[in-house]
Design an enzyme around this catalytic site. Structure first.
Site, short mmCIF file in Angstrom:
data_model
loop_
_atom_site.label_atom_id
_atom_site.label_comp_id
_atom_site.label_asym_id
_atom_site.label_seq_id
_atom_site.Cartn_x
_atom_site.Cartn_y
_atom_site.Cartn_z
N LYS A 94 0.73 -1.30 -0.22
CA LYS A 94 -0.10 -0.12 -0.04
C LYS A 94 1.04 1.19 -0.01
CE LYS A 94 -4.54 0.67 0.41
NZ LYS A 94 -5.64 -0.10 -0.40
N GLY A 194 -20.22 6.54 5.27
CA GLY A 194 -19.41 6.94 4.17
C GLY A 194 -19.88 6.64 2.65
N GLY A 196 -18.78 7.47 -0.44
CA GLY A 196 -17.77 7.99 -1.68
C GLY A 196 -18.29 6.81 -2.70
N VAL A 198 -17.69 3.85 -3.59
CA VAL A 198 -18.10 2.75 -3.09
C VAL A 198 -19.50 2.68 -2.37
CG1 VAL A 198 -17.39 0.41 -1.77
CG2 VAL A 198 -15.94 1.71 -3.10
#
Length: 367
Positions: A94, A194, A196, A198
């Protein structure tokens, strides 16, 4: 004589890398800095036994470099387990870029980051994550081939978010099947935290099935847009963690299941897209189990994105990516059964299966 007392936190900071709790036998950590562009990035390579370390690049305005380091270590470790449990011949890696993606990101900075990625000669392959879009990956591709998630116009698989959301949806249905006896989500009260790329796609799937969806996000404008688009409700309560819902879907940043929230949660299923949802995977995973809450391991059910971009390496198309992602449903149920058989939490069960696969490959490579 005055004795100097050193706190555990200070002791840890004396060993800022190897002393990190999240440093779990990482193979390599690369600190990237460029004065001209202002780039400050960290690449974490956790494990490459199964293959090159593939994982997205996150750009975030961290409070300090210590926080950024801890994040990249936790995220890269999670990618190792994500690829292993999904049957991909990939290791875990990552990257994080320290900065505000809205104001600090520009093509020059992304190209310079791409040069650092290129210097690793394919040991790390980057992709899209928080604060990044497909166009950024195209910019990185200008300077290195070690990038996935580039635009379809350039021969890539495009934005992986829809496939990630589909995998979370499949994992959620499997968790509902295990907890409630049916994977039908119609009428189920679901809180998505959340919204976003996705999170929005997940909301779309849930609303189409007839779930009663509530949403939480830092952006009021975003909530209004998605609410009008799909008919989902905006959560207006005082504390979302104690909300009266059947399923809680964390799709923002990690560690939302922590000492402050773990006993508040009323949902009977937790299944979301966020990475590292358990602040402490040993402590909080066990507490959820003792409270009768089914937790779908995040690195399993949010693996659709990496399954999608892996197609650029393994040379399979969108149809095969969706087929593999749909199989997250079956794998999730298998892990729940494995957890019961071996008297462990689903998180530990998924990790054990992933570790077994890595160890088997390690032995094969040693022959």
């Amino acid at each position: 004589m005055t004795a100097e007392i050193t706190t555990p936190q200070e002791l840890q900071k004396m060993d800022p890398v190897f002393g990190q709790l999240s440093f779990d036998n990482h193979e390599q950590i690369v600190f990237c800095h460029d004065k001209d562009t202002g780039l400050k990035a960290i690449i974490g390579i956790h494990n490459t036994v199964l293959g090159p370390a593939l994982g997205g690049t996150r750009m975030w305005k961290y409070n300090n470099e210590w926080e950024a380091l801890n994040d990249v270590l936790r995220l890269s470790r999670g990618m190792t387990y994500k690829s292993a449990i999904s049957g991909l011949d990939l290791g875990g890696g990552k990257a994080v870029i320290i900065g505000d993606a809205k104001t600090d990101k520009n093509p020059e900075l992304m190209q310079k980051f791409g040069e650092f990625v290129h210097s690793l000669s394919g040991k790390y392959i980057t992709a899209e994550d928080v604060g990044m879009v497909t166009a950024d990956m195209d910019t990185v591709r200008d300077v290195t081939p070690y990038v996935t998630g580039i635009s379809e116009a350039r021969g890539g698989s495009g934005n992986p978010s829809p496939v990630t959301a589909y995998g979370v949806y499949m994992g959620m249905k499997a968790a509902a099947k295990y907890q409630f006896g049916s994977d039908n989500l119609a009428g189920k009260k679901i809180l998505v935290q959340g919204i976003g790329h996705v999170g929005e796609t997940l909301v779309s799937h849930l609303c189409k099935e007839g779930a009663l969806v509530q949403m939480v996000d830092l952006s009021a404008q975003r909530l209004e847009e998605v609410s009008q688009k799909y008919g989902a409700q905006i959560f207006t309560g005082d504390d979302m963690y104690s909300a009266d819902v059947d399923i809680y879907a964390p799709c923002a940043l990690g560690a939302t299941i922590n000492d402050d929230t773990v006993y508040k949660i009323k949902a009977k299923v937790i299944a979301g897209a966020a990475n590292n949802q358990l602040a402490n995977e040993n402590v909080h995973g066990l507490i959820l189990q003792e409270r009768g809450i089914v937790y779908a391991p995040d690195f399993l059910i949010n693996a659709g994105g990496i399954i999608n971009v892996y197609g650029e390496i393994a040379h399979y198309g969108k149809e095969e990516a969706l087929r593999r992602t749909e199989n997250i449903y079956n794998t999730t149920l298998e892990i729940f059964d494995y957890a019961v058989q071996h008297q462990m939490t689903p998180q530990k069960a998924a990790m054990a299966i992933a570790e077994n696969r890595i160890e088997q490959r390690r032995k094969e490579n040693a022959k």
